[in-house]
Write an enzyme that holds these catalytic residues in place. Sequence first.
Site, PDB file in Angstrom:
ATOM      1  N   GLU A 209     -13.682  -2.667  -1.897  1.00 25.83           N
ATOM      2  CA  GLU A 209     -13.095  -3.268  -0.704  1.00 25.83           C
ATOM      3  C   GLU A 209     -13.885  -2.860   0.543  1.00 25.83           C
ATOM      4  OE1 GLU A 209      -9.464  -0.430   0.620  1.00 25.83           O
ATOM      5  OE2 GLU A 209      -9.108  -1.458  -1.283  1.00 25.83           O
TER       6      GLU A 209
ATOM      7  N   ARG B 162      -5.345   2.919  -5.329  1.00 30.12           N
ATOM      8  CA  ARG B 162      -6.701   2.844  -4.809  1.00 30.12           C
ATOM      9  C   ARG B 162      -7.482   1.831  -5.641  1.00 30.12           C
ATOM     10  NH1 ARG B 162      -5.466   4.851  -0.747  1.00 30.12           N
ATOM     11  NH2 ARG B 162      -6.363   6.629   0.384  1.00 30.12           N
TER      12      ARG B 162
ATOM     13  N   HIS C 189      -5.038  -3.859   1.988  1.00 31.10           N
ATOM     14  CA  HIS C 189      -4.836  -2.407   2.094  1.00 31.10           C
ATOM     15  C   HIS C 189      -3.933  -2.056   3.286  1.00 31.10           C
ATOM     16  CE1 HIS C 189      -6.879   1.591   0.794  1.00 31.10           C
ATOM     17  NE2 HIS C 189      -5.648   1.825   1.227  1.00 31.10           N
TER      18      HIS C 189
END
Length: 327
Positions: A269, A240, A287
């Site tokens: 992000e 993460r 991601h």
Amino acid sequence: MPRPRILVTRAIFPEVAQRLSEYFDVESNTNDAPWSRDELLHRLQGKDGALTFGLERIDADLLAHCPTLKVCANMTVGYNNFDLTAMTAVGVLGTNAPDVLTETTADFGFALMMATARRVTESEHFLRAGKWTHWHFEMFSGAEVHGSTLGIIGMGRIGQAIARRAAFGFGMPVVYHNRSRLDATVEAECRAHYVDKEELLRTADHVLLVVPYSAASHHTIGAPELALMKPTATLINIARGGIVDDVALAAALRANRIAAAGLDVFEGEPTVHPDLLACSNVVLTPHIASATAGTRRAMAMLAVDNLIGYLVHGKAVTPLNAAELAQ
């Protein structure tokens, strides 16, 4: 009796929407534009459940304005968008989507490590820019993968799957660090050896992060940790954003304190820190570690199964705070 009302906060596969509609009255974000906090609060009014995507913060303030809400089902395995303490306090169940993305995410983690070690992105940019005019014996020399030492921080399902790929497929010695040591049988199945974090950082040729995000894991890798790594080492983050101090990492990359990095997740992000964008020795992906059609469908269907299980049958498939709610 009226059917439960569900909010789907982003666009989703048509077959997933169809299955939800068999059990619920569904409102969907078909435009797929992220909603503001105020819009999310407005849309949640009168809803019994929500299918969320790991981006929507479910906290005490939101819950105070959504008294009918009973369950939030994340499509993701991560759930740091949930304040589970606040959810439990008002009787709201949280669920996530473990297991169904383990192997796909492990594939990607290994692919990102290989692309980083072998300078795939950097060399492709070089070629596309028309700079390849001759061959040279040191051109884009990267790091070995086979036989090199892999260090994994966070040895859950995905970490174990990566360890198996490394040990059995590439003959890599594997060391790991975790909040607690694995059972000896599991260690043997992964051919992985437990070490403390500092030893892992000093000895690993490739450091791969798969640790869940929490306040305790914030900036697990910062300037002090990067200083412990080999100058030839790579750092891979598929965990993460926030696990790595992106500013410190960019500084280490610019100074060649480590050789390279591969990042699928970022602080803040979808915004990526400009210092990282300016580094040539980092592979950046948006991601996408679980992004295969089959896996994303399985993740979405598990979220649907959790909503149906809880609101129709009284028991979710993969609950996060069911035990606490039962107390």
